[in-house]
Each structure stands twice: as C-alpha cells, then as structure tokens.
Write a protein that holds these residues in place. Structure first.
Motif, PDB file in Angstrom:
ATOM      1  N   LEU A  20       0.889  -1.229  -0.020  1.00  0.00           N
ATOM      2  CA  LEU A  20       0.038   0.015  -0.050  1.00  0.00           C
ATOM      3  C   LEU A  20       0.992   1.263  -0.019  1.00  0.00           C
ATOM      4  O   LEU A  20       1.567   1.395   0.913  1.00  0.00           O
ATOM      5  N   SER A  21       0.755   2.312  -0.931  1.00  0.00           N
ATOM      6  CA  SER A  21       1.699   3.125  -1.141  1.00  0.00           C
ATOM      7  C   SER A  21       0.785   4.388  -0.905  1.00  0.00           C
ATOM      8  O   SER A  21      -0.257   4.427  -1.807  1.00  0.00           O
ATOM      9  N   VAL A  22       0.955   5.346  -0.026  1.00  0.00           N
ATOM     10  CA  VAL A  22       0.092   6.451   0.241  1.00  0.00           C
ATOM     11  C   VAL A  22       0.897   7.698   0.065  1.00  0.00           C
ATOM     12  O   VAL A  22       2.134   7.811   0.799  1.00  0.00           O
ATOM     13  N   ALA A  23       0.425   8.692  -0.699  1.00  0.00           N
ATOM     14  CA  ALA A  23       1.335   9.894  -0.900  1.00  0.00           C
ATOM     15  C   ALA A  23       0.298  11.391  -0.450  1.00  0.00           C
ATOM     16  O   ALA A  23      -0.992  11.158  -1.089  1.00  0.00           O
ATOM     17  N   VAL A  24       0.643  11.900   0.486  1.00  0.00           N
ATOM     18  CA  VAL A  24      -0.330  12.913   0.930  1.00  0.00           C
ATOM     19  C   VAL A  24       0.381  14.421   0.565  1.00  0.00           C
ATOM     20  O   VAL A  24       1.607  14.497   0.893  1.00  0.00           O
ATOM     21  N   ARG A  58      -2.494   3.632  -3.436  1.00  0.00           N
ATOM     22  CA  ARG A  58      -2.052   2.667  -4.427  1.00  0.00           C
ATOM     23  C   ARG A  58      -1.909   1.486  -4.123  1.00  0.00           C
ATOM     24  O   ARG A  58      -0.875   1.259  -2.888  1.00  0.00           O
ATOM     25  N   TYR A  59      -2.712   0.498  -4.259  1.00  0.00           N
ATOM     26  CA  TYR A  59      -2.644  -1.021  -3.711  1.00  0.00           C
ATOM     27  C   TYR A  59      -2.288  -1.849  -4.902  1.00  0.00           C
ATOM     28  O   TYR A  59      -2.244  -1.845  -5.756  1.00  0.00           O
ATOM     29  N   GLN A  60      -1.486  -2.814  -4.255  1.00  0.00           N
ATOM     30  CA  GLN A  60      -1.367  -4.143  -4.918  1.00  0.00           C
ATOM     31  C   GLN A  60      -1.463  -5.215  -4.069  1.00  0.00           C
ATOM     32  O   GLN A  60      -0.821  -5.397  -2.799  1.00  0.00           O
ATOM     33  N   ALA A 106      -5.862   2.035  -7.785  1.00  0.00           N
ATOM     34  CA  ALA A 106      -5.425   3.469  -7.290  1.00  0.00           C
ATOM     35  C   ALA A 106      -6.507   4.395  -6.965  1.00  0.00           C
ATOM     36  O   ALA A 106      -7.448   4.047  -7.992  1.00  0.00           O
ATOM     37  N   VAL A 107      -6.572   5.083  -5.925  1.00  0.00           N
ATOM     38  CA  VAL A 107      -7.784   5.996  -5.657  1.00  0.00           C
ATOM     39  C   VAL A 107      -6.985   7.316  -5.313  1.00  0.00           C
ATOM     40  O   VAL A 107      -5.921   7.285  -4.449  1.00  0.00           O
ATOM     41  N   ARG A 108      -7.704   8.280  -6.171  1.00  0.00           N
ATOM     42  CA  ARG A 108      -7.249   9.854  -5.362  1.00  0.00           C
ATOM     43  C   ARG A 108      -8.322  10.390  -4.911  1.00  0.00           C
ATOM     44  O   ARG A 108      -9.596  10.425  -5.151  1.00  0.00           O
TER      45      ARG A 108
END
Length: 208
Positions: free
Chosen positions: A32-36, A48-50, A112-114
């Motif tokens: 799980l990659s998260v950018a804030v 972003r999920y894998q 991926a979700v924005r």
C-alpha cells in the motif's frame, strides 16, 4: 540485551504474519503506497494498492481510506483497477473495489484511488493505518509546506490502548518539507502511520 529483544520481536512478527489467516476475503495486501500533499489549497491523497489473491473467484476487495475525513468534504476518484462502490458512512471512507473479472489464486491486482479534499481545514493531521489483514509493505510520503522545524510522530506496529497515548518516534521533515516512511510486515490490529498535530478525531481513530 536490547538487540536480542528486538530480534525476538522481529521473529514473533514474522511468525504472526506467516500464520495469520489469509482466507478472510481471499486476499492480502502486498504493498500500500500513500502520498499526501499538504502544500496546496486543496490537499490530495493518493492510495495505490497491490494485492495478492489467495483463493479462486475473488470478485470484490473491501478497503478503507487511511485518513479521517467526512464524506462530504472529499472528492473520490478511482484511477484504475475496476469499479468503485461506496460502502462507508458520513464519517468514514469505506469502499468495495470490483475488478473487471473475478481474480484467481496467485494473481496480483493493482488499483489506485485519488482523494481531493475541499480545503486545508478538513484535513485532520494524521494518516493512521490499522490493517484488517496482513500487509507486506506500507509506503507513506507526506509533503508539507516548507517548514524545516516541523516534527512528525510516527507509529510502527503500535498496540492500541484507549487509556494511554501510544509510543511513537519523532522525525523531522527534510529541506523540501517532505518525509518518507516505509513499514514492513504489518500485522492486523496494530497501528502504523504518522501524526503531525493534535486532533480529537485522530485520537479517536487511533483508539478504534
């Protein structure tokens, strides 16, 4: 002595991760990659999920946003990976991701979700992830306005208790106003993430 204790904790974490149930929903999170992004008028969060499929015929993936916000204060857009169905309430962002085709055992699936928030005031000062299933990697990036004196409290596999403040580590942002955190072998029910200010909502989310 301290080194041996740390090694023992790592071994217990690895054992728990490998023996955790993976048939609950038929999948687990590889990364799980998260950018804030907080240095603009409308904060944005990208998740972003894998995921890895553990059984045949998985036709939906349930997940929740890793930051607290009211549904009316955020615009949600699925970038890729299937069809998104909203299953959350007014104060919680919960979703069901429906892939284009049912997934089979051993397959990986990305989506991926924005999230675009209406303004800075609705962004509570925390990103706190309490996984419901095993997660191999949680990659978190936070970008603030240029403020080299800002400190961020981080939590890496903290046991949650409602009567005490969880122990965390203090980290300073870099010269660009950013901080990059990477958590590995996350266990369900433990707390991972960051908090950069006081908020009753963040404390309640942590306690829950």
């Amino acid at each position: 002595m301290r080194r041996r204790v740390d090694e023992a904790v790592d071994q217990l974490a690895e054992l728990a991760a490998t023996t955790s149930r993976r048939d609950d929903g038929g999948w687990h999170t590889a990364e799980l990659s998260v950018a804030v992004v907080l240095d603009q008028g409308q904060p944005e969060v990208l998740e972003r999920y894998q995921v890895v499929v553990d059984q045949d015929g998985v036709d939906q993936l349930e997940f929740a946003a890793v930051f607290p916000v009211r549904r009316r204060d955020v615009d949600v857009h699925l970038l890729y990976g299937g069809t998104l169905q909203d299953r959350g309430g007014a104060d919680r962002l919960g979703f069901t991701l429906v892939p284009a085709e049912p997934l089979v055992r051993g397959e990986t699936h990305d989506f991926a979700v924005r999230y675009r928030l209406s303004n800075r005031d609705v962004m509570h000062p925390c990103v706190l992830h309490v996984p419901e299933r095993p997660c191999e990697v949680f990659d978190l990036r936070l970008r603030f306005e240029h403020d080299r004196k800002r400190l961020v409290r981080t939590f890496d596999g903290v046991m949650q208790r409602s009567d005490t403040e969880p122990k965390g580590n203090q980290h300073a942002v870099d010269r660009a106003g950013e901080i990059h955190l990477r958590f590995r072998r996350l266990l369900p029910g433990l707390l991972y993430g960051a908090r950069w200010g006081e908020s009753a909502v963040c404390l309640a989310r942590r306690a829950s």
